[in-house]
Every structure is written in structure tokens, then in C-alpha cells.
Design an enzyme around this catalytic site. Sequence first.
Site, mmCIF file in Angstrom:
data_model
loop_
_atom_site.group_PDB
_atom_site.id
_atom_site.type_symbol
_atom_site.label_atom_id
_atom_site.label_comp_id
_atom_site.label_asym_id
_atom_site.label_seq_id
_atom_site.Cartn_x
_atom_site.Cartn_y
_atom_site.Cartn_z
ATOM 1 N N ARG A 28 5.587 17.328 -8.651
ATOM 2 C CA ARG A 28 5.922 18.026 -7.407
ATOM 3 C C ARG A 28 7.076 19.003 -7.622
ATOM 4 O O ARG A 28 7.011 20.165 -7.213
ATOM 5 C CB ARG A 28 6.309 17.015 -6.327
ATOM 6 C CG ARG A 28 6.684 17.654 -4.994
ATOM 7 C CD ARG A 28 7.232 16.642 -4.001
ATOM 8 N NE ARG A 28 7.405 17.261 -2.707
ATOM 9 C CZ ARG A 28 8.452 18.003 -2.365
ATOM 10 N NH1 ARG A 28 9.426 18.226 -3.246
ATOM 11 N NH2 ARG A 28 8.533 18.544 -1.162
ATOM 12 N N GLU A 41 3.414 16.693 -0.822
ATOM 13 C CA GLU A 41 4.508 16.574 0.140
ATOM 14 C C GLU A 41 5.458 15.443 -0.283
ATOM 15 O O GLU A 41 6.657 15.638 -0.368
ATOM 16 C CB GLU A 41 3.947 16.299 1.535
ATOM 17 C CG GLU A 41 4.990 16.274 2.637
ATOM 18 C CD GLU A 41 5.614 17.625 2.917
ATOM 19 O OE1 GLU A 41 6.597 17.679 3.662
ATOM 20 O OE2 GLU A 41 5.137 18.645 2.367
ATOM 21 N N ARG A 59 -13.343 -11.992 -0.981
ATOM 22 C CA ARG A 59 -14.319 -11.168 -0.253
ATOM 23 C C ARG A 59 -15.332 -10.524 -1.194
ATOM 24 O O ARG A 59 -16.511 -10.383 -0.857
ATOM 25 C CB ARG A 59 -13.576 -10.088 0.540
ATOM 26 C CG ARG A 59 -14.463 -9.285 1.487
ATOM 27 C CD ARG A 59 -13.661 -8.380 2.384
ATOM 28 N NE ARG A 59 -13.067 -7.255 1.690
ATOM 29 C CZ ARG A 59 -11.781 -7.107 1.449
ATOM 30 N NH1 ARG A 59 -10.922 -8.048 1.819
ATOM 31 N NH2 ARG A 59 -11.313 -6.045 0.821
ATOM 32 N N ASP A 73 -7.289 -1.950 -7.288
ATOM 33 C CA ASP A 73 -6.159 -1.339 -6.585
ATOM 34 C C ASP A 73 -4.958 -2.265 -6.486
ATOM 35 O O ASP A 73 -4.186 -2.181 -5.535
ATOM 36 C CB ASP A 73 -6.592 -0.882 -5.191
ATOM 37 C CG ASP A 73 -7.021 -2.049 -4.299
ATOM 38 O OD1 ASP A 73 -7.325 -3.131 -4.848
ATOM 39 O OD2 ASP A 73 -7.045 -1.869 -3.068
ATOM 40 N N ARG A 78 0.081 6.556 -3.578
ATOM 41 C CA ARG A 78 -0.374 7.368 -2.456
ATOM 42 C C ARG A 78 0.341 8.723 -2.516
ATOM 43 O O ARG A 78 1.575 8.789 -2.560
ATOM 44 C CB ARG A 78 -0.082 6.672 -1.139
ATOM 45 C CG ARG A 78 -0.767 7.288 0.076
ATOM 46 C CD ARG A 78 -0.691 6.339 1.251
ATOM 47 N NE ARG A 78 -1.473 5.129 0.988
ATOM 48 C CZ ARG A 78 -1.286 3.976 1.618
ATOM 49 N NH1 ARG A 78 -0.338 3.860 2.522
ATOM 50 N NH2 ARG A 78 -2.046 2.929 1.338
ATOM 51 N N LYS A 113 -15.706 7.188 6.331
ATOM 52 C CA LYS A 113 -16.276 5.904 6.694
ATOM 53 C C LYS A 113 -16.656 5.863 8.177
ATOM 54 O O LYS A 113 -16.170 6.661 8.986
ATOM 55 C CB LYS A 113 -15.283 4.780 6.383
ATOM 56 C CG LYS A 113 -15.033 4.559 4.896
ATOM 57 C CD LYS A 113 -14.136 3.352 4.679
ATOM 58 C CE LYS A 113 -13.900 3.084 3.203
ATOM 59 N NZ LYS A 113 -13.041 1.895 2.971
ATOM 60 N N GLU A 114 -17.493 4.912 8.515
ATOM 61 C CA GLU A 114 -17.940 4.744 9.898
ATOM 62 C C GLU A 114 -16.757 4.555 10.837
ATOM 63 O O GLU A 114 -16.767 5.009 11.986
ATOM 64 C CB GLU A 114 -18.877 3.531 9.988
ATOM 65 C CG GLU A 114 -19.321 3.171 11.398
ATOM 66 C CD GLU A 114 -20.173 4.257 12.040
ATOM 67 O OE1 GLU A 114 -20.223 4.297 13.302
ATOM 68 O OE2 GLU A 114 -20.788 5.055 11.315
ATOM 69 N N GLU A 140 -5.226 2.643 -8.416
ATOM 70 C CA GLU A 140 -5.898 3.526 -7.468
ATOM 71 C C GLU A 140 -4.905 4.569 -6.959
ATOM 72 O O GLU A 140 -3.784 4.235 -6.577
ATOM 73 C CB GLU A 140 -6.444 2.730 -6.282
ATOM 74 C CG GLU A 140 -7.147 3.602 -5.243
ATOM 75 C CD GLU A 140 -7.649 2.811 -4.053
ATOM 76 O OE1 GLU A 140 -8.874 2.653 -3.908
ATOM 77 O OE2 GLU A 140 -6.798 2.344 -3.256
ATOM 78 N N ASN A 149 -2.936 9.738 6.813
ATOM 79 C CA ASN A 149 -2.135 8.580 6.458
ATOM 80 C C ASN A 149 -1.636 7.843 7.690
ATOM 81 O O ASN A 149 -1.614 6.610 7.724
ATOM 82 C CB ASN A 149 -0.945 9.012 5.600
ATOM 83 C CG ASN A 149 -0.196 7.831 5.038
ATOM 84 O OD1 ASN A 149 -0.735 7.034 4.283
ATOM 85 N ND2 ASN A 149 1.060 7.690 5.432
#
Length: 270
Positions: A28, A41, A59, A73, A78, A113-114, A140, A149
Site C-alpha cells: 500500500r 485502503e 460442518r 481460512d 482482509r 451469494k443468495e 484466505e 465489509n
Amino acid sequence: MDVRDWGTFLLPYEQTVEELKVKFKTMRAELKKREEYTPIEFVTGRVKRLSSILEKAKRLNVKMEDLETGIEDIAGIRIMCQFVEDIRRVAEYIRARKDLEVLYEKDYITNYKESGYRSFHMIIKYPVQTALGQKIVLAEIQIRTLAMNFWATIEHSLNYKYRESLPDEMRLRLKTAAEAASILDSEMSSIRDEILDAQKTFEDNSNTTTQVLKAIHQLYFYHLVNEAIESQERFNQLWQVQDMEAMKSLLEHVRELLSNAKKDSLPDGL
């Protein structure tokens, strides 16, 4: 029952997060110096909580001995961008790096996504130099706008509260909010040039102000007390009316005073 030392298990992931944060923050800073604008940013990172690792493994039916490859992940970075267009640019920079390998990507911006979730994910392999030698860690990287976000953070909190069984009404309201966030990103992109110009003007003015004050302070070093007082009074007047063009002229004047003072302070013959 898994009896491993979880603190030791997570050490390479903690190191990965810290190293990648430094590298992307450095990227950056370099882009800002080279181009006066950076698509990044700010950068954050985290190691997944142990409870979250175990819940996700359950899961996805990932065995405890397969956590390092089955949960991608555990280490997460991020990268936040101002504009949607910046996300693709950041992804290109990451693909070009030689210190990591991109395994695959998930584009939840084009194919959101839905639920309304939007983000760009990159799963990478990163070589960490540990005390026991090199270790390859999966991580990730999520690249988002600030609006994306904000929505994703709220959704994550609600999913945690309701154990990912959101009431239908809440789910609908979240989806509506996601669409509103997308509209906001589109509007920001439409006035991108104006925003960037305003940001550049603000930064230029801030730099000019700092340079003037530093130059005035230097006048005292060369015993130009009257000139320093006069320049400070002039600065105060210009600052009140935010006349930056006149402020730039004042900077040139003070720099000229300093230049002459430096010449006069040199020994004869130099």
C-alpha cells in the site's frame, strides 16, 4: 478426543497473518508513493478462533488430522478498497507475487451469494519459516469494499447469534441491506474521479501546511526571529481563510529566506 497442543498448532498461522499484513501494508505504501493513489485502503488479519475451527470442521466433515488442508481460512487476511474497481487491481497484484501461490479464487462479487454476501476470495499457499524449518500454510485473502465489509461484519455477528439459522424476516432485511450496499458502491464508482481529486487536494493542502510550519521553525535556527514572527502571522491569516495558493507563495518566500541564510552562514571561499 484430540489432545494436540493447540497453541503450538496455531503458531504458523499467527506468523502467516503477521507477515502478510506487513507485506500488504508495505505494498500500500509503495503504491501510494509511486502513483499517488493506492487501491488498498487498509489491511487487517486474524487467526480463526479455535471454537470456530472446530465448528467448521464438524460442518464440513473434516477430520482432526486433516485440519491443515481441510480448513483453508484458519489464517485470514482482509484487504479493504474504496471502490469495486480496485478489487480486481489488488487481485492482480497478489497473483503476480512470487512469495505466495494462489491456489484458486472465489468471486462473490460477480456471483454473489443468495444472502447478498459480496467479496472476492483468494486461497493461497504461503511458506512460513519456523524454528523447525519451512512450513506451507493455507490462508484466505478477502478483498472487499468498505460497504461490503460493513454488511459482512453485521451478517457474521447475526449468524453467530442465531447459529446460522436466521429468521426469515431478518434474512430478507439483510438481503435488502446488501442490495443497498451494492447501490452505494455503484454510486461511489460513478463519482470516483471527483472523490479521488478531492482526496488529492486535501492531501496536497495538508502537506503544504506542514512544510510551511517546518520552514518557519527553521528560521529561528538561523536567528531570523523577525522573519519567523512575520511569517507565522501571515500563516495564521492564510490558515483562517484557507487560501492555499497564497500559502504556497508563503512557503516559497520562507524557503528563499532559508536559502539565503544558509549561503550567508557558509565560510568565505566555500
